[in-house]
Design an enzyme around this catalytic site. Structure first.
Site, PDB file in Angstrom:
ATOM      1  N   CYS A   1      -6.799  -2.551   7.488  1.00  0.00           N
ATOM      2  CA  CYS A   1      -7.800  -1.672   7.578  1.00  0.00           C
ATOM      3  C   CYS A   1      -9.042  -1.918   7.111  1.00  0.00           C
ATOM      4  O   CYS A   1     -10.103  -1.638   7.093  1.00  0.00           O
ATOM      5  CB  CYS A   1      -7.167  -0.315   7.042  1.00  0.00           C
ATOM      6  SG  CYS A   1      -6.600  -0.424   5.212  1.00  0.00           S
TER       7      CYS A   1
ATOM      8  N   CYS B   1       0.933  -1.179   0.150  1.00  0.00           N
ATOM      9  CA  CYS B   1       0.136   0.023   0.168  1.00  0.00           C
ATOM     10  C   CYS B   1       0.820   1.203  -0.052  1.00  0.00           C
ATOM     11  O   CYS B   1       0.569   2.180  -0.833  1.00  0.00           O
ATOM     12  CB  CYS B   1      -0.996  -0.018   1.137  1.00  0.00           C
ATOM     13  SG  CYS B   1      -2.127   1.481   1.280  1.00  0.00           S
TER      14      CYS B   1
END
Length: 364
Positions: free
Chosen positions: A200, A107
């Protein structure tokens, strides 16, 4: 042409947490013109989970409020599509292959930091900053601060040197308790906000996420020993990781560990801890800041996971011949056998604490 004023501008990635908030504050106090940017990367159905992970809609609101308190502009950029493709799909693919992914590293490389750099380029801003705890060397490479338990050089190892050169790390000399105190003293409303935990996009845990995403493609299979003897039944190989001991659902009278996952036969091999120990791994998808040939034979410190305290060893290059073709493969030979070698995880290398590169672990 970049003016002197432009050289004092900095894009700060604002997550809504303590670290990025204090990073913005410190840079403003140093005289920088700070611009806060928050990336909305979770789909709406996952963004409505305040308190479970980072990156919820509440976190975006916290980032906006912090920027208002600090008197700096704030922008929100939607990167949901990119995040789905580069991170969530990657995560599912890796577990389907029986590997253990590192979604946060990917990410940072392909979504978060990339988008901050893109925004900086479009707006003519030279510097980028985040709330990462990291330092830079005189060579503009990342340094491993062994004295700071929050050091995050490992997580950023895939950043290009050209990006690191533009990076400011205002938290490089701080530890978390001090950062919280600074936030409190300066009226940042999230000063007592807990650190984010977990993944997340998987607020209820990675197994629940995979069950939802994979559905009926998950099949029960067998736990076996190294000789192929059936030991018990698993609920789907995608829900396990190499090195795992707990949660196997087996009552064998003593601890057993997962030593191998075989997606092609839907089997999971278990055995004693010693069966996890190896002293050589292949490295794929690697990135280095030095010529690899110049590193061969030098003693390096390797971290095969974020929590690793560092393991000594050396890089090896091997030439494999197949008919008329030659292929160069990169390996790392540990001084001592280790269990820190889960396939799919990332191994990062340091030379005198300077981060020189790393790559993805592939077991031999």
């Amino acid at each position: 042409m970049t003016s002197e004023k432009d050289n004092k501008k900095v894009i700060v990635g604002m997550s809504g947490g303590i670290d990025s908030s204090v990073a913005a504050l410190l840079l403003k106090n140093e005289g920088y013109e700070v611009i806060g940017v928050t990336l909305k990367h979770l789909p709406d159905e996952l963004s409505e989970n305040p308190g479970k992970t980072c990156c919820s809609l509440d976190d975006i609101s916290d980032a906006k409020m912090t920027c208002y308190t600090l008197g700096i502009p704030h922008y929100t950029i939607n990167v949901v599509e990119e995040f789905q493709k580069e991170v969530m799909d990657y995560f599912i693919k890796m577990y389907n292959e029986g590997k253990t992914p590192s979604p946060c590293i990917i990410c940072d490389e392909k979504v978060k930091i990339k988008k901050l750099v893109d925004f900086a380029d479009k707006t003519g801003v030279k510097y980028i900053a985040t709330g990462h705890y990291s330092k830079k060397s005189m060579n503009n490479l990342l340094l491993w601060d062994e004295n700071n338990p929050k050091d995050q050089s490992y997580m950023l190892y895939r950043l290009d040197k050209s990006v690191i050169e533009r990076f400011l790390f205002p938290l490089s000399e701080y530890e978390k308790p001090t950062v919280r105190q600074i936030a409190k003293e300066n009226g940042i409303h999230t000063h007592a906000k807990p650190d984010s935990q977990g993944i997340c996009f998987a607020p209820d845990g990675y197994i629940s996420f995979l069950k939802k995403m994979l559905g009926d493609s998950v099949k029960k299979g067998n736990f076996i020993d190294k000789n192929g003897k059936i030991i018990g039944e698993h609920i789907g190989y995608q829900f396990y990781t190499v090195g795992q001991r707990r949660g196997l659902g087996l009552n064998l009278g003593r601890p057993f560990f997962i030593s191998e996952i075989r997606p092609e036969t839907n089997e999971i091999v278990i055995g004693d801890f010693e069966e996890l120990l190896i002293d050589e791994i292949e490295i794929i998808n690697y990135k280095f800041h030095y010529e690899i040939a110049d590193l061969i034979g030098k003693e390096l410190t390797a971290r095969p996971r974020f929590s690793s305290k560092g393991l000594k060893g050396k890089l090896l290059l091997k030439i494999e011949k197949n008919d008329e073709l030659q292929k160069q493969r990169l390996y790392f030979k540990f001084e001592k056998k280790t269990h820190e070698n889960s396939e799919g995880q990332h191994i990062v290398f340091y030379l005198d604490n300077e981060l020189i590169g790393g790559g993805e672990i592939k077991k031999i």
